[in-house]
Motif scaffolding. Structure first.
Motif, PDB file in Angstrom:
ATOM      1  N   ARG A   1       0.847  -1.200   0.000  1.00  0.00           N
ATOM      2  CA  ARG A   1       0.000   0.000   0.000  1.00  0.00           C
ATOM      3  C   ARG A   1       0.887   1.258   0.000  1.00  0.00           C
ATOM      4  O   ARG A   1       0.637   2.213  -0.720  1.00  0.00           O
TER       5      ARG A   1
ATOM      6  N   LEU B   1      -4.824  -1.384  13.924  1.00  0.00           N
ATOM      7  CA  LEU B   1      -4.488  -2.630  14.622  1.00  0.00           C
ATOM      8  C   LEU B   1      -3.075  -3.090  14.285  1.00  0.00           C
ATOM      9  O   LEU B   1      -2.430  -3.759  15.089  1.00  0.00           O
ATOM     10  N   SER B   2      -2.624  -2.728  13.091  1.00  0.00           N
ATOM     11  CA  SER B   2      -1.364  -3.278  12.598  1.00  0.00           C
ATOM     12  C   SER B   2      -0.149  -2.507  13.112  1.00  0.00           C
ATOM     13  O   SER B   2      -0.003  -1.304  12.855  1.00  0.00           O
TER      14      SER B   2
ATOM     15  N   SER C   1      -7.701  -0.969  18.416  1.00  0.00           N
ATOM     16  CA  SER C   1      -8.829  -1.298  17.545  1.00  0.00           C
ATOM     17  C   SER C   1      -9.745  -0.089  17.417  1.00  0.00           C
ATOM     18  O   SER C   1      -9.967   0.634  18.398  1.00  0.00           O
TER      19      SER C   1
HETATM   20  C1  SAM Z   1      -7.613  -1.084   3.510  1.00  0.00           C
HETATM   21  S1  SAM Z   1      -6.560  -0.560   4.795  1.00  0.00           S
HETATM   22  C2  SAM Z   1      -6.789   1.198   4.721  1.00  0.00           C
HETATM   23  C3  SAM Z   1      -5.699   1.951   5.421  1.00  0.00           C
HETATM   24  C4  SAM Z   1      -5.747   3.489   5.233  1.00  0.00           C
HETATM   25  N1  SAM Z   1      -6.908   4.079   5.825  1.00  0.00           N
HETATM   26  C5  SAM Z   1      -5.673   3.815   3.758  1.00  0.00           C
HETATM   27  O1  SAM Z   1      -6.721   4.009   3.147  1.00  0.00           O
HETATM   28  O2  SAM Z   1      -4.551   3.847   3.232  1.00  0.00           O
HETATM   29  C6  SAM Z   1      -7.457  -1.014   6.230  1.00  0.00           C
HETATM   30  C7  SAM Z   1      -6.675  -0.792   7.521  1.00  0.00           C
HETATM   31  O3  SAM Z   1      -7.564  -1.054   8.630  1.00  0.00           O
HETATM   32  C8  SAM Z   1      -6.816  -1.735   9.629  1.00  0.00           C
HETATM   33  N2  SAM Z   1      -7.793  -2.422  10.472  1.00  0.00           N
HETATM   34  C9  SAM Z   1      -8.567  -3.503  10.189  1.00  0.00           C
HETATM   35  N3  SAM Z   1      -9.371  -3.781  11.218  1.00  0.00           N
HETATM   36  C10 SAM Z   1      -9.125  -2.859  12.181  1.00  0.00           C
HETATM   37  C11 SAM Z   1      -9.638  -2.612  13.492  1.00  0.00           C
HETATM   38  N4  SAM Z   1     -10.598  -3.362  14.021  1.00  0.00           N
HETATM   39  N5  SAM Z   1      -9.122  -1.585  14.190  1.00  0.00           N
HETATM   40  C12 SAM Z   1      -8.136  -0.800  13.671  1.00  0.00           C
HETATM   41  N6  SAM Z   1      -7.627  -0.978  12.441  1.00  0.00           N
HETATM   42  C13 SAM Z   1      -8.109  -1.991  11.708  1.00  0.00           C
HETATM   43  C14 SAM Z   1      -5.855  -2.620   8.854  1.00  0.00           C
HETATM   44  O4  SAM Z   1      -4.744  -3.000   9.625  1.00  0.00           O
HETATM   45  C15 SAM Z   1      -5.485  -1.708   7.686  1.00  0.00           C
HETATM   46  O5  SAM Z   1      -4.352  -0.935   7.976  1.00  0.00           O
END
Ligand code: SAM
Length: 281
Positions: free
Chosen positions: A68, A125-126, A151
């Motif tokens: 990404r 989360l990551s 989260s």
């Molecule tokens: C598709 S990526 C989008 C990241 C960023 N917002 C972007 O558009 O570049 C989704 C992100 O959501 C995070 N994620 C998924 N479930 C989550 C949760 N329950 N709490 C926090 N982050 C979460 C993932 O680790 C990932 O980094």
């Protein structure tokens, strides 16, 4: 008191007992006040990269974060859509003290949005995403921007203190966002519009459908606007096409044969369509 110290003292709460938090004197951790039945002061550390770890695990892998990051930062393809998000937030929240980017990934949008706010926190989360975001913020000298692993469904932020919450291609936790927003604050939920990545889908699938609306859009907040950022782009190079593909949900549900069709092309014409839904508390 530095920016992070002030931000933590004013807005953070302990994710375990919800007591107020403050930074330790050495600046390496944050501790809660311990004003709980066991008088226990819960403590959370900053990583060497500078993000705050609340112990949450999961989310995107190191490889997904790298793909990404490479696509977003080394190609101009999503820049117009990113600018559209920026201007929409600026329009609704011209004076922002606290902006929370929930599910911030490696911080491409967070870092840009941080220019609109006195303080900005990106939660994901990551740990790989937060690490990449924190390192970049250091390189850019963005001292008002903090990344933390948590989260989106349990944010260590006090009730009613955020002026804006952005939620970009990440799970939408409506109740939690509503809890941390001040009265009159705004939530921006960004997802794929009807025609997003149509060209990419046409390369792989025989029957191509428009995208439906997000299933997790807020239901109990006032919907004030829907801004569409829609344009065509040409992505050149197998590496960039592969990075884009790995950012999509299709990556997980496409057959090997269909993946091969995409892997065999050198350039891709596709539409980009971001839908920015704006809600007011
Ligand atoms: C598709 S990526 C989008 C990241 C960023 N917002 C972007 O558009 O570049 C989704 C992100 O959501 C995070 N994620 C998924 N479930 C989550 C949760 N329950 N709490 C926090 N982050 C979460 C993932 O680790 C990932 O980094």
């Amino acid at each position: 008191m530095n920016n992070h110290e002030k931000l933590i003292r004013e807005h953070f709460i302990c994710p375990i007992c919800r007591c107020p938090m403050e930074m330790t004197e050495d600046g390496k951790s944050v501790k809660c006040s311990g004003d709980n039945p066991k008088n226990k002061r819960h403590s959370f550390d900053f990583s060497a990269d500078g993000y705050l770890s609340f112990g949450a695990t999961g989310g995107d892998s190191k490889e997904a974060v790298a793909a990404r990051r490479s696509f977003l930062r080394s190609t101009p393809n999503y820049k117009l859509a990113a600018e559209s998000i920026y201007h929409t937030v600026k329009h609704y929240v011209p004076e922002c003290k606290l902006l929370v980017d929930a599910g911030c990934g490696e911080g491409y949008y967070t870092s840009m949005l941080a220019d609109l706010s006195e303080s900005t926190v990106g939660f994901d989360l990551s740990k790989f995403a937060c690490s990449a975001g924190a390192k970049q913020a250091r390189r850019d000298g963005k001292q008002s921007l903090l990344f933390a692993t948590a989260s989106v469904f349990e944010l260590p932020i006090n009730d009613g203190c955020a002026d804006a919450v952005t939620n970009i291609f990440a799970p939408c936790a409506e109740e939690e966002y509503k809890r941390i927003l001040r009265e009159g604050g705004y939530l921006f939920v960004v997802g794929a519009g009807k025609n997003h990545l149509m060209g990419l889908k046409r390369v792989m699938y025989e029957d191509v459908y428009e995208n439906g609306p997000r299933a997790d859009l807020p239901k109990n907040m006032e919907h004030v606007d829907c801004v569409i950022s829609h344009y065509a782009m040409n992505i050149s190079g197998k590496e960039n096409i592969a990075a884009l593909f790995s950012m999509t949900p299709y990556y997980w549900r496409t057959s090997e044969a269909d993946k091969q069709k995409l892997a065999s092309i050198e350039s891709l014409e596709t539409e980009i369509e971001f839908e920015i839904n704006v809600y007011k508390k």
